[in-house]
Design a protein around this motif. Structure first.
Motif, PDB file in Angstrom:
ATOM      1  N   ILE A   1      10.690  15.442 -18.526  1.00 32.85           N
ATOM      2  CA  ILE A   1       9.807  16.610 -18.496  1.00 32.85           C
ATOM      3  C   ILE A   1       9.428  16.920 -17.053  1.00 32.85           C
ATOM      4  O   ILE A   1       9.231  16.021 -16.240  1.00 32.85           O
ATOM      5  N   ASP A   2       9.363  18.194 -16.751  1.00 32.20           N
ATOM      6  CA  ASP A   2       8.908  18.648 -15.435  1.00 32.20           C
ATOM      7  C   ASP A   2       7.397  18.816 -15.535  1.00 32.20           C
ATOM      8  O   ASP A   2       6.911  19.785 -16.121  1.00 32.20           O
ATOM      9  N   LEU A   3       6.653  17.848 -15.000  1.00 29.19           N
ATOM     10  CA  LEU A   3       5.199  17.882 -15.137  1.00 29.19           C
ATOM     11  C   LEU A   3       4.564  19.092 -14.455  1.00 29.19           C
ATOM     12  O   LEU A   3       3.579  19.634 -14.952  1.00 29.19           O
ATOM     13  N   ASP A   4       5.115  19.515 -13.326  1.00 30.14           N
ATOM     14  CA  ASP A   4       4.577  20.706 -12.663  1.00 30.14           C
ATOM     15  C   ASP A   4       4.687  21.918 -13.579  1.00 30.14           C
ATOM     16  O   ASP A   4       3.750  22.700 -13.709  1.00 30.14           O
ATOM     17  N   GLU A   5       5.836  22.070 -14.219  1.00 24.15           N
ATOM     18  CA  GLU A   5       6.039  23.191 -15.134  1.00 24.15           C
ATOM     19  C   GLU A   5       5.124  23.076 -16.352  1.00 24.15           C
ATOM     20  O   GLU A   5       4.539  24.051 -16.801  1.00 24.15           O
ATOM     21  N   TRP A   6       4.979  21.854 -16.880  1.00 27.20           N
ATOM     22  CA  TRP A   6       4.128  21.646 -18.044  1.00 27.20           C
ATOM     23  C   TRP A   6       2.675  22.001 -17.735  1.00 27.20           C
ATOM     24  O   TRP A   6       2.017  22.693 -18.509  1.00 27.20           O
TER      25      TRP A   6
END
Length: 74
Positions: free
Chosen positions: A56-61
């Protein structure tokens, strides 16, 4: 809504800078006199259970969570 104070904000910035340096070193060629490089671990025999794993891309989330909160409050 969360408020990040100056102390934790500075820590996050330091960690981000350090991680960017690691990523840059992993992507560059062999080292010269610049010292040791980080070691990237790669499984010799990957687990079949992780075959379809997508990180998962945490920045995007976090961006999506933030925008959802804004949209729901409007």
């Amino acid at each position: 809504m969360y408020t990040i104070t100056k102390g934790p904000s500075k820590l996050v910035a330091q960690r981000r800078t350090a991680w960017q340096q690691v990523e840059q070193q992993l992507g560059s060629g062999p080292t010269g006199d610049s010292g040791p490089r980080p070691v990237q671990y790669v499984e010799k025999t990957p687990s079949p259970r992780l075959q379809n794993f997508v990180p998962i891309d945490l920045d995007e989330w976090w961006a999506q969570q933030f925008l959802a909160r804004i949209t729901n409050c409007s």
